[in-house]
Design a protein around this motif. Structure first.
Motif, PDB file in Angstrom:
ATOM      1  N   SER A  56       0.822  -1.210   0.000  1.00  0.00           N
ATOM      2  CA  SER A  56       0.000   0.000   0.000  1.00  0.00           C
ATOM      3  C   SER A  56       0.860   1.266   0.000  1.00  0.00           C
ATOM      4  O   SER A  56       0.391   2.332  -0.363  1.00  0.00           O
ATOM      5  CB  SER A  56      -0.949   0.004   1.201  1.00  0.00           C
ATOM      6  N   THR A  57       2.132   1.128   0.361  1.00  0.00           N
ATOM      7  CA  THR A  57       3.068   2.261   0.340  1.00  0.00           C
ATOM      8  C   THR A  57       3.613   2.515  -1.059  1.00  0.00           C
ATOM      9  O   THR A  57       4.321   3.496  -1.285  1.00  0.00           O
ATOM     10  CB  THR A  57       4.264   2.001   1.277  1.00  0.00           C
ATOM     11  N   GLY A  58       3.328   1.592  -2.007  1.00  0.00           N
ATOM     12  CA  GLY A  58       3.829   1.707  -3.367  1.00  0.00           C
ATOM     13  C   GLY A  58       5.127   0.955  -3.604  1.00  0.00           C
ATOM     14  O   GLY A  58       5.624   0.879  -4.721  1.00  0.00           O
ATOM     15  N   THR A  59       5.689   0.355  -2.565  1.00  0.00           N
ATOM     16  CA  THR A  59       6.935  -0.397  -2.682  1.00  0.00           C
ATOM     17  C   THR A  59       6.661  -1.811  -3.174  1.00  0.00           C
ATOM     18  O   THR A  59       5.764  -2.488  -2.668  1.00  0.00           O
ATOM     19  CB  THR A  59       7.654  -0.454  -1.318  1.00  0.00           C
ATOM     20  N   GLU A  60       7.459  -2.253  -4.137  1.00  0.00           N
ATOM     21  CA  GLU A  60       7.344  -3.612  -4.629  1.00  0.00           C
ATOM     22  C   GLU A  60       8.062  -4.559  -3.677  1.00  0.00           C
ATOM     23  O   GLU A  60       9.185  -4.283  -3.257  1.00  0.00           O
ATOM     24  CB  GLU A  60       7.943  -3.736  -6.023  1.00  0.00           C
ATOM     25  N   VAL A  61       7.407  -5.654  -3.329  1.00  0.00           N
ATOM     26  CA  VAL A  61       7.987  -6.665  -2.447  1.00  0.00           C
ATOM     27  C   VAL A  61       7.989  -8.002  -3.190  1.00  0.00           C
ATOM     28  O   VAL A  61       7.051  -8.316  -3.916  1.00  0.00           O
ATOM     29  CB  VAL A  61       7.233  -6.750  -1.099  1.00  0.00           C
ATOM     30  N   THR A  62       9.087  -8.743  -3.028  1.00  0.00           N
ATOM     31  CA  THR A  62       9.240 -10.032  -3.690  1.00  0.00           C
ATOM     32  C   THR A  62       9.547 -11.105  -2.652  1.00  0.00           C
ATOM     33  O   THR A  62      10.377 -10.903  -1.778  1.00  0.00           O
ATOM     34  CB  THR A  62      10.392  -9.993  -4.713  1.00  0.00           C
ATOM     35  N   ALA A  63       8.869 -12.234  -2.782  1.00  0.00           N
ATOM     36  CA  ALA A  63       9.193 -13.415  -1.980  1.00  0.00           C
ATOM     37  C   ALA A  63       9.720 -14.455  -2.958  1.00  0.00           C
ATOM     38  O   ALA A  63       8.972 -14.990  -3.778  1.00  0.00           O
ATOM     39  CB  ALA A  63       7.959 -13.938  -1.255  1.00  0.00           C
ATOM     40  N   ALA A  64      11.029 -14.699  -2.903  1.00  0.00           N
ATOM     41  CA  ALA A  64      11.666 -15.704  -3.757  1.00  0.00           C
ATOM     42  C   ALA A  64      11.610 -17.035  -3.022  1.00  0.00           C
ATOM     43  O   ALA A  64      12.197 -17.185  -1.947  1.00  0.00           O
ATOM     44  CB  ALA A  64      13.098 -15.307  -4.060  1.00  0.00           C
ATOM     45  N   ILE A  65      10.890 -17.994  -3.585  1.00  0.00           N
ATOM     46  CA  ILE A  65      10.656 -19.281  -2.932  1.00  0.00           C
ATOM     47  C   ILE A  65      11.428 -20.369  -3.658  1.00  0.00           C
ATOM     48  O   ILE A  65      11.359 -20.480  -4.883  1.00  0.00           O
ATOM     49  CB  ILE A  65       9.162 -19.620  -2.938  1.00  0.00           C
ATOM     50  N   THR A  66      12.152 -21.156  -2.901  1.00  0.00           N
ATOM     51  CA  THR A  66      12.822 -22.336  -3.437  1.00  0.00           C
ATOM     52  C   THR A  66      12.318 -23.523  -2.630  1.00  0.00           C
ATOM     53  O   THR A  66      12.414 -23.531  -1.401  1.00  0.00           O
ATOM     54  CB  THR A  66      14.356 -22.225  -3.314  1.00  0.00           C
ATOM     55  N   GLN A  67      11.755 -24.503  -3.331  1.00  0.00           N
ATOM     56  CA  GLN A  67      11.162 -25.661  -2.670  1.00  0.00           C
ATOM     57  C   GLN A  67      11.708 -26.931  -3.295  1.00  0.00           C
ATOM     58  O   GLN A  67      11.680 -27.089  -4.513  1.00  0.00           O
ATOM     59  CB  GLN A  67       9.646 -25.614  -2.824  1.00  0.00           C
ATOM     60  N   SER A  68      12.193 -27.849  -2.457  1.00  0.00           N
ATOM     61  CA  SER A  68      12.662 -29.129  -2.985  1.00  0.00           C
ATOM     62  C   SER A  68      11.482 -30.084  -3.104  1.00  0.00           C
ATOM     63  O   SER A  68      10.426 -29.864  -2.512  1.00  0.00           O
ATOM     64  CB  SER A  68      13.748 -29.719  -2.094  1.00  0.00           C
ATOM     65  N   LEU A  69      11.666 -31.133  -3.851  1.00  0.00           N
ATOM     66  CA  LEU A  69      10.613 -32.113  -4.079  1.00  0.00           C
ATOM     67  C   LEU A  69      10.174 -32.801  -2.794  1.00  0.00           C
ATOM     68  O   LEU A  69       9.008 -33.158  -2.634  1.00  0.00           O
ATOM     69  CB  LEU A  69      11.091 -33.161  -5.091  1.00  0.00           C
ATOM     70  N   VAL A  70      11.087 -32.962  -1.838  1.00  0.00           N
ATOM     71  CA  VAL A  70      10.758 -33.664  -0.601  1.00  0.00           C
ATOM     72  C   VAL A  70      10.432 -32.733   0.563  1.00  0.00           C
ATOM     73  O   VAL A  70      10.307 -33.190   1.687  1.00  0.00           O
ATOM     74  CB  VAL A  70      11.879 -34.651  -0.204  1.00  0.00           C
ATOM     75  N   GLY A  71      10.323 -31.426   0.332  1.00  0.00           N
ATOM     76  CA  GLY A  71       9.797 -30.549   1.355  1.00  0.00           C
ATOM     77  C   GLY A  71      10.609 -29.381   1.857  1.00  0.00           C
ATOM     78  O   GLY A  71      10.034 -28.337   2.134  1.00  0.00           O
ATOM     79  N   PRO A  72      11.933 -29.468   2.058  1.00  0.00           N
ATOM     80  CA  PRO A  72      12.645 -28.296   2.583  1.00  0.00           C
ATOM     81  C   PRO A  72      12.466 -27.073   1.673  1.00  0.00           C
ATOM     82  O   PRO A  72      12.482 -27.194   0.446  1.00  0.00           O
ATOM     83  CB  PRO A  72      14.100 -28.750   2.613  1.00  0.00           C
ATOM     84  N   THR A  73      12.269 -25.929   2.288  1.00  0.00           N
ATOM     85  CA  THR A  73      12.036 -24.701   1.543  1.00  0.00           C
ATOM     86  C   THR A  73      12.941 -23.577   2.032  1.00  0.00           C
ATOM     87  O   THR A  73      13.448 -23.604   3.159  1.00  0.00           O
ATOM     88  CB  THR A  73      10.580 -24.221   1.676  1.00  0.00           C
ATOM     89  N   ARG A  74      13.105 -22.581   1.176  1.00  0.00           N
ATOM     90  CA  ARG A  74      13.845 -21.357   1.506  1.00  0.00           C
ATOM     91  C   ARG A  74      13.034 -20.210   0.939  1.00  0.00           C
ATOM     92  O   ARG A  74      12.618 -20.228  -0.228  1.00  0.00           O
ATOM     93  CB  ARG A  74      15.226 -21.402   0.864  1.00  0.00           C
ATOM     94  N   VAL A  75      12.756 -19.197   1.758  1.00  0.00           N
ATOM     95  CA  VAL A  75      12.019 -18.010   1.333  1.00  0.00           C
ATOM     96  C   VAL A  75      12.889 -16.795   1.621  1.00  0.00           C
ATOM     97  O   VAL A  75      13.346 -16.606   2.749  1.00  0.00           O
ATOM     98  CB  VAL A  75      10.667 -17.883   2.083  1.00  0.00           C
ATOM     99  N   VAL A  76      13.109 -15.978   0.587  1.00  0.00           N
ATOM    100  CA  VAL A  76      13.879 -14.744   0.738  1.00  0.00           C
ATOM    101  C   VAL A  76      12.949 -13.593   0.351  1.00  0.00           C
ATOM    102  O   VAL A  76      12.450 -13.532  -0.780  1.00  0.00           O
ATOM    103  CB  VAL A  76      15.141 -14.733  -0.153  1.00  0.00           C
ATOM    104  N   VAL A  77      12.702 -12.694   1.301  1.00  0.00           N
ATOM    105  CA  VAL A  77      11.825 -11.551   1.064  1.00  0.00           C
ATOM    106  C   VAL A  77      12.694 -10.329   0.819  1.00  0.00           C
ATOM    107  O   VAL A  77      13.607 -10.039   1.596  1.00  0.00           O
ATOM    108  CB  VAL A  77      10.883 -11.307   2.272  1.00  0.00           C
TER     109      VAL A  77
END
Length: 92
Positions: A56-77
Motif C-alpha cells: 500500500s506504500t507503493g513499494t514492490e515486495v518479492t518473496a523468492a521461494i525455493t522448494q525441494s521435491l521432498v519438502g525443505p524450503t527457503r524463502v527470501v523476502v
C-alpha cells in the motif's frame, strides 16, 4: 515451521508482510500477503518461483521461494532491491 504449513512474517516499511506455504495433495500453494490482503499466489511441486506484489506504500515486495521435491524450503523476502528477511521451512 511445520509439515503442512509455513507462515513467515516480516515488517516492510511499517507494513506487515506474510508469506504462507501450504502442503497440497500434489502441489504446494504459496501466498504473499500485506496484512490480510492477498498480493500474489502460486502453486508448485519443486523449483523456484517469485511472488511479487506492491504494498500500500507503493513499494514492490518479492518473496523468492525455493522448494525441494521432498519438502525443505527457503524463502527470501526483498523490497526495493534489498533483502529484508530469509526463512527456512518445510512444505511438501
Amino acid at each position: 515451521m511445520g509439515i503442512t504449513k509455513d507462515n513467515h512474517n516480516v515488517t516492510v516499511e511499517g507494513r506487515p508482510v506474510r508469506v504462507v506455504g501450504t502442503t497440497g495433495l500434489v502441489k504446494a500453494t504459496w501466498e504473499l500477503f500485506e496484512g490480510d490482503e492477498l498480493l500474489a499466489s502460486t502453486t508448485m511441486v519443486s523449483g523456484s518461483e517469485d511472488l511479487v506484489g506492491t504494498l500500500s506504500t507503493g513499494t514492490e515486495v518479492t518473496a523468492a521461494i525455493t522448494q525441494s521435491l521432498v519438502g525443505p524450503t527457503r524463502v527470501v523476502v526483498s523490497a526495493a532491491g534489498e533483502t529484508v528477511a530469509e526463512f527456512d521451512g518445510f512444505v511438501a
